[in-house]
Design an enzyme around this catalytic site. Structure first.
Site, mmCIF file in Angstrom:
data_model
loop_
_atom_site.group_PDB
_atom_site.id
_atom_site.type_symbol
_atom_site.label_atom_id
_atom_site.label_comp_id
_atom_site.label_asym_id
_atom_site.label_seq_id
_atom_site.Cartn_x
_atom_site.Cartn_y
_atom_site.Cartn_z
ATOM 1 N N PHE A 143 0.836 -1.206 0.000
ATOM 2 C CA PHE A 143 0.000 0.000 0.000
ATOM 3 C C PHE A 143 0.872 1.259 0.000
ATOM 4 O O PHE A 143 0.836 2.060 -0.943
ATOM 5 C CB PHE A 143 -0.927 -0.083 1.219
ATOM 6 C CG PHE A 143 -1.604 1.198 1.617
ATOM 7 C CD1 PHE A 143 -2.267 1.979 0.686
ATOM 8 C CD2 PHE A 143 -1.603 1.599 2.955
ATOM 9 C CE1 PHE A 143 -2.902 3.155 1.070
ATOM 10 C CE2 PHE A 143 -2.233 2.758 3.346
ATOM 11 C CZ PHE A 143 -2.873 3.548 2.404
ATOM 12 N N THR A 171 2.830 -9.823 1.506
ATOM 13 C CA THR A 171 1.537 -9.131 1.666
ATOM 14 C C THR A 171 1.340 -8.093 0.567
ATOM 15 O O THR A 171 0.267 -7.505 0.478
ATOM 16 C CB THR A 171 1.436 -8.429 3.048
ATOM 17 O OG1 THR A 171 2.541 -7.529 3.180
ATOM 18 C CG2 THR A 171 1.454 -9.435 4.180
ATOM 19 N N ASP A 184 13.414 -11.076 -1.025
ATOM 20 C CA ASP A 184 13.082 -11.044 0.399
ATOM 21 C C ASP A 184 14.249 -10.359 1.126
ATOM 22 O O ASP A 184 15.368 -10.895 1.148
ATOM 23 C CB ASP A 184 12.918 -12.502 0.868
ATOM 24 C CG ASP A 184 12.721 -12.622 2.366
ATOM 25 O OD1 ASP A 184 12.835 -11.597 3.086
ATOM 26 O OD2 ASP A 184 12.460 -13.746 2.831
ATOM 27 N N ASN A 216 20.200 -5.673 7.048
ATOM 28 C CA ASN A 216 20.716 -5.791 5.674
ATOM 29 C C ASN A 216 20.663 -4.448 4.948
ATOM 30 O O ASN A 216 21.591 -4.077 4.223
ATOM 31 C CB ASN A 216 19.898 -6.813 4.881
ATOM 32 C CG ASN A 216 20.201 -8.242 5.307
ATOM 33 O OD1 ASN A 216 21.276 -8.509 5.841
ATOM 34 N ND2 ASN A 216 19.267 -9.142 5.072
ATOM 35 N N TYR A 236 5.481 -7.261 16.054
ATOM 36 C CA TYR A 236 5.578 -6.067 15.202
ATOM 37 C C TYR A 236 6.223 -4.923 15.983
ATOM 38 O O TYR A 236 7.189 -4.305 15.544
ATOM 39 C CB TYR A 236 4.179 -5.671 14.739
ATOM 40 C CG TYR A 236 4.124 -4.522 13.758
ATOM 41 C CD1 TYR A 236 4.664 -4.648 12.486
ATOM 42 C CD2 TYR A 236 3.504 -3.318 14.100
ATOM 43 C CE1 TYR A 236 4.596 -3.609 11.572
ATOM 44 C CE2 TYR A 236 3.432 -2.271 13.189
ATOM 45 C CZ TYR A 236 3.970 -2.413 11.930
ATOM 46 O OH TYR A 236 3.906 -1.374 11.032
ATOM 47 N N TYR A 238 23.601 2.733 13.738
ATOM 48 C CA TYR A 238 24.339 2.976 12.491
ATOM 49 C C TYR A 238 24.607 4.468 12.302
ATOM 50 O O TYR A 238 25.645 4.863 11.782
ATOM 51 C CB TYR A 238 23.574 2.405 11.281
ATOM 52 C CG TYR A 238 24.014 1.006 10.927
ATOM 53 C CD1 TYR A 238 23.700 -0.066 11.751
ATOM 54 C CD2 TYR A 238 24.769 0.753 9.786
ATOM 55 C CE1 TYR A 238 24.116 -1.353 11.441
ATOM 56 C CE2 TYR A 238 25.188 -0.527 9.467
ATOM 57 C CZ TYR A 238 24.858 -1.578 10.296
ATOM 58 O OH TYR A 238 25.285 -2.849 9.989
#
Ligand code: UDP
Length: 319
Positions: free
Chosen positions: A13, A37, A58, A101, A147, A161
């Site tokens: 979305f 999703t 992914d 990543n 989540y 970072y």
């Protein structure tokens, strides 16, 4: 030279609306998704565009993008409560391993990265409305913890970072957002209520409906993200619409908008469902000169028309 931007979750979305916006602004966009999703139909119209490339990948696995990158937007994640209940491990992995990543990629490419965080970092908040300085009230082992904690880890990793590698980072905390291309079956209140009204089903309000939310139209959110990315501010910024409403009143609003004669039925409140939610957007106003422009009335009318079309097309795929 056009700026190159990688958008993860591009078929979702928000990712698809962001892809549209950055193409419109003259960027070269690399859209990445694993379609867990996401829906390829959300970005199909971009495929013929010479500045759009799609990678099926992914991001919890090592991410490789050939060539230079100026910016990364990390928007890949299941994002509705029923999605992360169904896919708890993937949700944790994309927020943690996926973020790691992408931070590594940003460092390798010397790119600026903006990560999509969430109002869920505030959990079931004890401070109202929520300011960025509030640390939140999250149950780490509850159903929403996968989540919430992945996003909290994401924020911590992103700041690490920034602090230790001097990486240019941005953190947006997104409050409930809606608009065209939301999945009708994502289980969230807004698409569910609209679908129920259109398809002639009862409107399912959880609990007594006294819990509140504040709904932001997608175009306003995208503008906030655009401004934050190009700003020089590395602390988290809330983006959302502070126009708060109870879920019961919201269900009544949907009934009035659609003219349905369906009734409201009460269902059990899911565990750890936040009782209130409303962004304090002082920081976004001051730092970004941003505030929402689209009222719930206007945004809902657009979204209602979109969902009616989607449902009609599903019923008559050949017309
Ligand atoms: N909700 C509801 N009926 C539904 C779906 C959700 O009453 O069919 C409630 C849900 O319990 C929550 C609010 O609406 O209190 C907003 O839920 P949503 O899933 O849209 O997003 P959340 O803000 O909880 O992530």
């Amino acid at each position: 030279m056009k700026k190159r931007i990688l958008i993860t979750g591009a078929a979702g979305f928000l990712g698809s609306h962001l892809s549209d916006r950055f193409i419109k602004e003259g960027y070269e966009v690399i859209g990445m998704d694993n379609l867990l999703t996401g829906n390829i139909a959300n970005i199909e119209h971009l495929f013929p565009h010479p500045d759009f490339t799609y990678y099926h990948h992914d991001v919890t696995k090592f991410v490789h993008v050939p060539g230079n990158l100026d910016y990364i937007l990390h928007f890949a994640s299941p994002a509705s409560p029923i999605d992360y209940l169904k896919m708890p491990i993937q949700t944790m992995k994309v927020g943690s391993l996926g973020t790691h990543n992408l931070l590594g990629l940003a460092r390798a490419k010397n790119a600026r990265i903006l990560v999509a965080s969430t109002s869920e970092v505030y959990g079931d908040p004890k401070v109202h409305p929520q300011k960025e300085t509030y640390w939140g009230n999250v149950n780490p082992i509850g159903p929403r913890g996968v989540y919430d904690e992945a996003k909290r880890f994401q924020e911590a990793m992103t700041m690490a970072y920034h602090t230790f590698h001097g990486l240019e980072t941005r953190i947006i905390r997104i409050f409930n957002t809606y608009g065209p291309r939301m999945r009708l079956d994502d289980g969230r209140a807004l698409p569910t209520f609209l679908r129920q009204a259109i398809e002639g089903e009862d409107i399912t309000v959880f609990g007594d409906g006294s819990q509140t939310r504040s709904f932001c139209y997608v175009d306003d959110l995208v503008e906030g993200i655009y401004r934050l990315l190009l700003s020089d501010y590395e602390q988290p910024v809330n983006i959302g619409n502070p126009d708060e409403i109870s879920i019961l009143d919201f269900a009544k609003e949907i009934i009035a908008l659609t003219g349905t004669d369906q009734k409201i039925v009460l269902k059990p409140l899911p565990k750890d469902d936040p009782m209130v939610r409303k962004p304090d957007i002082t920081r976004a106003r001051e730092i970004l000169g941003w505030e929402p422009k689209v009222s719930r009335k206007e945004g809902l009318a657009i979204t209602y028309e979109h969902f009616k079309k989607v449902i009609a097309e599903k019923a008559n795929p050949d017309t």
